[in-house]
Design a protein around this motif. Structure first.
Motif, PDB file in Angstrom:
ATOM      1  N   ASN A  39       0.827  -1.212   0.000  1.00 15.29           N
ATOM      2  CA  ASN A  39       0.000   0.000   0.000  1.00 15.29           C
ATOM      3  C   ASN A  39       0.857   1.255   0.000  1.00 15.29           C
ATOM      4  N   ALA A  40       1.972   1.226   0.701  1.00 17.17           N
ATOM      5  CA  ALA A  40       2.806   2.419   0.837  1.00 17.17           C
ATOM      6  C   ALA A  40       3.488   2.797  -0.463  1.00 17.17           C
ATOM      7  N   VAL A  41       3.869   1.797  -1.265  1.00 12.10           N
ATOM      8  CA  VAL A  41       4.605   2.104  -2.494  1.00 12.10           C
ATOM      9  C   VAL A  41       3.690   2.313  -3.698  1.00 12.10           C
ATOM     10  N   THR A  42       2.399   2.071  -3.523  1.00 13.61           N
ATOM     11  CA  THR A  42       1.470   2.196  -4.642  1.00 13.61           C
ATOM     12  C   THR A  42       1.532   3.578  -5.275  1.00 13.61           C
ATOM     13  N   THR A  43       1.458   4.611  -4.461  1.00 12.23           N
ATOM     14  CA  THR A  43       1.354   5.966  -5.008  1.00 12.23           C
ATOM     15  C   THR A  43       2.624   6.397  -5.730  1.00 12.23           C
ATOM     16  N   VAL A  44       3.786   6.096  -5.169  1.00 17.91           N
ATOM     17  CA  VAL A  44       5.015   6.546  -5.835  1.00 17.91           C
ATOM     18  C   VAL A  44       5.271   5.786  -7.126  1.00 17.91           C
ATOM     19  N   ILE A  45       4.799   4.530  -7.195  1.00 18.20           N
ATOM     20  CA  ILE A  45       4.977   3.755  -8.425  1.00 18.20           C
ATOM     21  C   ILE A  45       3.988   4.215  -9.492  1.00 18.20           C
ATOM     22  N   TYR A  46       2.725   4.371  -9.118  1.00 15.21           N
ATOM     23  CA  TYR A  46       1.703   4.680 -10.107  1.00 15.21           C
ATOM     24  C   TYR A  46       1.653   6.153 -10.507  1.00 15.21           C
ATOM     25  N   THR A  47       2.301   7.012  -9.733  1.00 13.17           N
ATOM     26  CA  THR A  47       2.436   8.410 -10.177  1.00 13.17           C
ATOM     27  C   THR A  47       3.783   8.620 -10.867  1.00 13.17           C
ATOM     28  N   ARG A  48       4.532   7.532 -11.056  1.00 15.33           N
ATOM     29  CA  ARG A  48       5.839   7.558 -11.712  1.00 15.33           C
ATOM     30  C   ARG A  48       6.835   8.467 -10.984  1.00 15.33           C
ATOM     31  N   THR A  49       6.660   8.559  -9.669  1.00  5.69           N
ATOM     32  CA  THR A  49       7.618   9.310  -8.860  1.00  5.69           C
ATOM     33  C   THR A  49       8.919   8.542  -8.724  1.00  5.69           C
ATOM     34  N   LEU A  50       8.798   7.222  -8.534  1.00  4.75           N
ATOM     35  CA  LEU A  50       9.962   6.345  -8.440  1.00  4.75           C
ATOM     36  C   LEU A  50       9.686   5.070  -9.214  1.00  4.75           C
ATOM     37  N   PRO A  51      10.699   4.479  -9.839  1.00 10.14           N
ATOM     38  CA  PRO A  51      10.532   3.138 -10.408  1.00 10.14           C
ATOM     39  C   PRO A  51      10.250   2.131  -9.291  1.00 10.14           C
ATOM     40  N   ALA A  52       9.712   0.995  -9.654  1.00  7.48           N
ATOM     41  CA  ALA A  52       9.270   0.018  -8.662  1.00  7.48           C
ATOM     42  C   ALA A  52      10.399  -0.455  -7.740  1.00  7.48           C
ATOM     43  N   THR A  53      11.558  -0.799  -8.297  1.00  6.77           N
ATOM     44  CA  THR A  53      12.635  -1.356  -7.471  1.00  6.77           C
ATOM     45  C   THR A  53      13.147  -0.373  -6.420  1.00  6.77           C
ATOM     46  N   PRO A  54      13.521   0.865  -6.799  1.00  8.88           N
ATOM     47  CA  PRO A  54      13.940   1.817  -5.765  1.00  8.88           C
ATOM     48  C   PRO A  54      12.830   2.097  -4.741  1.00  8.88           C
ATOM     49  N   ALA A  55      11.567   2.093  -5.210  1.00  8.89           N
ATOM     50  CA  ALA A  55      10.450   2.385  -4.310  1.00  8.89           C
ATOM     51  C   ALA A  55      10.336   1.337  -3.209  1.00  8.89           C
ATOM     52  N   SER A  59      11.028   1.744   0.750  1.00  4.40           N
ATOM     53  CA  SER A  59       9.972   1.416   1.702  1.00  4.40           C
ATOM     54  C   SER A  59      10.433   0.357   2.691  1.00  4.40           C
ATOM     55  N   GLY A  60      11.174  -0.646   2.197  1.00  5.85           N
ATOM     56  CA  GLY A  60      11.694  -1.681   3.085  1.00  5.85           C
ATOM     57  C   GLY A  60      12.638  -1.117   4.132  1.00  5.85           C
ATOM     58  N   LEU A  61      13.495  -0.183   3.720  1.00  2.00           N
ATOM     59  CA  LEU A  61      14.417   0.447   4.658  1.00  2.00           C
ATOM     60  C   LEU A  61      13.663   1.240   5.715  1.00  2.00           C
ATOM     61  N   MET A  62      12.625   1.978   5.285  1.00  2.00           N
ATOM     62  CA  MET A  62      11.847   2.775   6.239  1.00  2.00           C
ATOM     63  C   MET A  62      11.037   1.882   7.179  1.00  2.00           C
ATOM     64  N   ASN A  63      10.554   0.743   6.677  1.00  2.37           N
ATOM     65  CA  ASN A  63       9.872  -0.208   7.551  1.00  2.37           C
ATOM     66  C   ASN A  63      10.825  -0.739   8.618  1.00  2.37           C
ATOM     67  N   PHE A  64      12.011  -1.120   8.191  1.00  6.44           N
ATOM     68  CA  PHE A  64      13.020  -1.612   9.135  1.00  6.44           C
ATOM     69  C   PHE A  64      13.332  -0.544  10.179  1.00  6.44           C
ATOM     70  N   THR A  65      13.530   0.695   9.717  1.00  2.00           N
ATOM     71  CA  THR A  65      13.863   1.785  10.632  1.00  2.00           C
ATOM     72  C   THR A  65      12.726   2.055  11.604  1.00  2.00           C
TER      73      THR A  65
END
Length: 479
Positions: A39-55, A59-65
């Motif tokens: 859910n968290a990466v949906t918006t950045v991927i579908y608005t083309r803010t970030l490609p899927a892999t970096p997104a 998100s994984g890093l922020m979840n860990f943090t």
């Protein structure tokens, strides 16, 4: 007694079951990562803010943090709202086979439901899944023992249920309202129109969307990470109750607990308030057992006979006395009876010296849970992303909708952390997306929303039933 000594004392099948239970518990949190954090990466991927892999890596890093930082520096109240759904003394009262079956049944029920709904691309709540599984084994165990519905802390279940019920409504209304405010204040048409092929948002919008994606991921890690830690604690307490009865992070606090007990008596005497009989008895019990001891580990091998003549472990009995003390002091400290100064002083002692001894998360559990959640985020996210971005609304997600939905989700989840309630990232964000679609006049796809709502409604009873059936099957097998 250290962790490895406690594990070594299990031996045989209990040791095998512990390894399996820990594996399944971490698997649940791993699945939670790619099931909910999509859910968290949906918006950045579908608005083309970030490609899927970096997104997803971000998100994984922020979840860990979020999981790591919140618990290490802010406490684990949400984790214990999960632990306290199933009174842990229930695991101790049960024979060893029953305790093992209870833990494994709730773990397997959670994993099966999460995997099944992920395969169908349904963004259901891992929080509902976990809580339903815990309630299911609690009810099944009490019915098995002809104790009615006593196997669940229904007061705590009501608090948790209220948070899970209200949070999606807040997400829908707040995200929709925020989008309407944005349309009045930020009059940039591209914010509210679906991006065309090849379009990318303006630089400042990208910064906002990256920030909100990180905020939701951090908030998800802080809230759902604690739920995973609560699940791990149920496993550890179920298998090694004596070792995890009192804090293993700071076992040298025995003398400070004795000092805190003296402070409680002094506070009551200072304000001319009589100690309740049970509180007085528990304070005396703990003080007598800890007198002259520097470390809580010294209680591990001590046994004595209780009033009924049964042989009991002193370390566990000290925990039970501190649990009752903590509950009574919390009732006083957060209540409305007595002078304000008295209540404040009681609450300070409780929070700083009593509660941390029994409400703790081992550091290795914090780190491993955060790692499982963060790693899981990077895998298997696509099914849920497609549902949230393409199948909730009738049109493509806009930049403004993405920012509004994620901003509201991050604030809602962090607010839930503050009031110590577990909430569903999935429900809050999915509801937020639906709210922005409604506010933007984009419309929602009724069929998809009906499936999601039905899945939300079924998750709690389905997981209760599945966990209960697994428990009964396990008891029939192991006796």
């Amino acid at each position: 007694m250290n962790f490895w000594t406690a594990v070594g004392e299990l031996g045989g099948w209990p040791l095998v079951f512990l390894i399996v239970a820990l594996f399944v518990a971490f698997a649940f949190e791993f699945i939670n990562g790619f099931h909910d954090t999509a859910n968290a990466v949906t918006t950045v991927i579908y608005t083309r803010t970030l490609p899927a892999t970096p997104a997803v890596l971000y998100s994984g890093l922020m979840n860990f943090t979020g999981a790591l930082v919140t618990v290490l520096f802010g406490g684990a109240a949400v984790a214990f709202s999960i632990v306290n759904l199933l009174p842990v003394d229930l695991l101790i009262r049960a024979d060893s086979n029953a305790a093992l079956v209870m833990v494994l049944a709730l773990l397997l029920a959670g994993v099966v439901w999460n995997l099944g709904t992920w395969y169908k691309g349904l963004p259901v709540s891992s929080s509902h899944t976990l809580i339903g599984s815990i309630l299911g084994v609690g009810v099944a165990n009490s019915l098995w023992n002809n104790e009615g519905l006593a196997g669940v802390n229904w007061a705590k279940a009501g608090e948790v249920g209220l948070g899970l019920l209200l949070s999606p409504l807040c997400g829908f209304l707040a995200a929709g309202a925020l989008l309407l405010v944005m349309r009045r204040v930020l009059r940039e048409p591209t914010l509210y129109e679906p991006p065309r092929d090849g379009d990318r948002p303006p630089a400042w919008v990208r910064v906002v969307l990256i920030f909100t994606c990180g905020g939701v991921s951090f908030a998800h890690g802080s809230n759902d990470g604690q739920k995973g830690m609560g699940l791990l604690l149920l496993v550890l307490i179920g298998f090694m109750p004596v070792h995890y009865a009192l804090t293993v992070n700071k076992p040298e606090t025995a003398s400070s607990v004795c000092a805190a007990i003296g402070n409680v008596r002094a506070i009551y005497a200072k304000h001319g308030i009589s100690l309740p009989e049970q509180l007085d008895k528990d304070l005396k019990f703990v003080a007598d057992r800890l007198a002259g001891r520097e470390s809580l580990t010294e209680l591990a091998k001590l046994e004595e006979r209780d009033e009924a003549g049964a042989l009991v472990n002193v370390r566990w009995e000290v925990r039970q006395a501190l649990q009752r003390t903590n509950r009574e002091l919390k009732r006083v400290g957060t209540g409305r009876t007595g002078p304000d100064e008295f209540r404040k002083e009681v609450e300070v002692v409780r929070k700083t010296a009593i509660a941390p001894v029994i409400e703790f998360v081992p550091v290795w559990v914090v780190v491993c849970t955060a790692l499982a959640l963060g790693t899981g985020t990077c895998i298997g996210y696509k099914r849920i992303v497609v549902t949230v971005a393409e199948k909730i609304g009738k049109s493509h997600l806009t930049y403004g909708q993405g920012a509004a939905a994620e901003g509201v989700a991050a604030v809602t989840i962090l607010a839930a952390d503050f009031v110590h309630l577990p909430v569903s990232t999935t429900q809050v964000l999915s509801s937020g997306v639906a709210g922005t679609m409604a506010a933007n006049g984009s419309g929602v796809q009724r069929a998809t929303c009906q499936k999601i709502v039905l899945a939300w409604a079924l998750t709690l009873p389905a997981c209760m039933l599945l966990a209960g059936l697994l428990f009964v099957a396990g008891r029939l097998i192991v006796g």
